[in-house]
Design a protein around this motif. Sequence first.
Motif, mmCIF file in Angstrom:
data_model
loop_
_atom_site.group_PDB
_atom_site.id
_atom_site.type_symbol
_atom_site.label_atom_id
_atom_site.label_comp_id
_atom_site.label_asym_id
_atom_site.label_seq_id
_atom_site.Cartn_x
_atom_site.Cartn_y
_atom_site.Cartn_z
ATOM 1 N N SER A 161 -2.389 -6.135 15.233
ATOM 2 C CA SER A 161 -3.563 -5.242 15.210
ATOM 3 C C SER A 161 -4.206 -5.142 16.590
ATOM 4 N N GLY A 181 -0.149 -1.410 -2.852
ATOM 5 C CA GLY A 181 -1.277 -0.552 -2.471
ATOM 6 C C GLY A 181 -1.112 0.037 -1.086
ATOM 7 N N SER A 182 -0.671 -0.803 -0.124
ATOM 8 C CA SER A 182 -0.561 -0.298 1.251
ATOM 9 C C SER A 182 0.568 0.718 1.357
ATOM 10 N N LEU A 183 1.630 0.534 0.546
ATOM 11 C CA LEU A 183 2.733 1.505 0.575
ATOM 12 C C LEU A 183 2.268 2.864 0.068
ATOM 13 N N MET A 216 -0.857 4.011 -0.122
ATOM 14 C CA MET A 216 -1.827 4.564 0.825
ATOM 15 C C MET A 216 -1.119 5.120 2.057
ATOM 16 N N GLY A 217 -0.086 4.388 2.527
ATOM 17 C CA GLY A 217 0.677 4.849 3.684
ATOM 18 C C GLY A 217 1.323 6.197 3.428
ATOM 19 N N ILE A 229 2.349 -6.205 3.652
ATOM 20 C CA ILE A 229 2.812 -5.036 2.916
ATOM 21 C C ILE A 229 2.692 -5.307 1.424
ATOM 22 N N SER A 230 1.973 -4.417 0.732
ATOM 23 C CA SER A 230 1.833 -4.562 -0.715
ATOM 24 C C SER A 230 2.041 -3.194 -1.349
ATOM 25 N N TRP A 237 0.159 2.298 9.411
ATOM 26 C CA TRP A 237 -0.694 1.839 8.313
ATOM 27 C C TRP A 237 -0.212 0.497 7.759
ATOM 28 N N GLN A 238 1.120 0.323 7.689
ATOM 29 C CA GLN A 238 1.641 -0.960 7.212
ATOM 30 C C GLN A 238 1.247 -2.091 8.152
ATOM 31 N N SER A 277 -2.630 -2.863 7.685
ATOM 32 C CA SER A 277 -3.072 -3.530 6.465
ATOM 33 C C SER A 277 -2.560 -4.965 6.445
ATOM 34 N N GLU A 278 -3.268 -5.814 5.725
ATOM 35 C CA GLU A 278 -2.941 -7.237 5.690
ATOM 36 C C GLU A 278 -1.690 -7.462 4.839
#
Lengths: 110, 162
Positions: free
Chosen positions: A69, B30-32, B34-35, B27-28, B20-21, B24-25
């Motif tokens: 990040s 949700g993040s997939l 949203m990505g 890869i989950s 985005w991956q 985000s904290e």
Amino acid sequence: MSLFAEYAICFLLLLGGAFTLIGAIGLARLPDFFTRLHGPTKATTLGVGAIMLSSVIYFTSQGESIGISEILITVFLFMTAPVSANILAKAAMHIGVKTTENTEGQPWEQ
Amino acid sequence: MLDRLSFPQPWLSLILFITWQLLSEGISGGSLVMGIVLAWAIPQITHGFWPERPAFISPWRMPAYLLRVLMDIVVASFHVARLILSPRKPRPVFVCYPLELEHPLAISILASTISLTPGTVSADISDDQKLLLVHALDAESDQEVIDAIRTRYEKPLLEMFQ
């Protein structure tokens, strides 16, 4: 944390701090708007870059995770800094900010 | 309708998805999701701002170019720092830089590079996209600035784009 990592972090933090300070001094010392524009886009770029790099080294040596990040923050900063400088320069030309006497050349009329 | 559901810029979408991956904290699910939503929505919204397809001829030259720009930022930052701290007054110059590049994306990359490297800021571009107005903080002459930009940045970009 290894001794080498500590030295590297210290060096980068001091370098970043010094450049940010010099950028601020430039803002106060330089004679007109267009030259002051160079302060925040320049010296600060390297300043923030160095501080981010020290943060990457710190968190990597702590073994938590690689600081992706921080790298992304640096990349975004490098992408947006020229745009803001450009918009500031355009706005200054639009309202006809005065330049110092020893400036060669003129900004063209808009 | 199908047009609305497509990805007009696959590369941009891919970069957005990967970014985005990384942000985000971990890869989950949700993040997939949203990505994918972001990779679809952002190119659709910004569609009007992309004038035409970027025509990269040789993208493998890009890393070398970025490395050179990064080196220049470091070296030139020291120059500007010394200039700010020295008692000597800077000699600012406005330079009209005649562009050889024609592609809008290439020009904007060049303008960003000029702004990022210390000592120069690109201020404006002429309406016919032939001239770039550059403000240099400290320069001997117009020609010096023009030559430096021409050889260091525009030549590699020309090879990349045309």
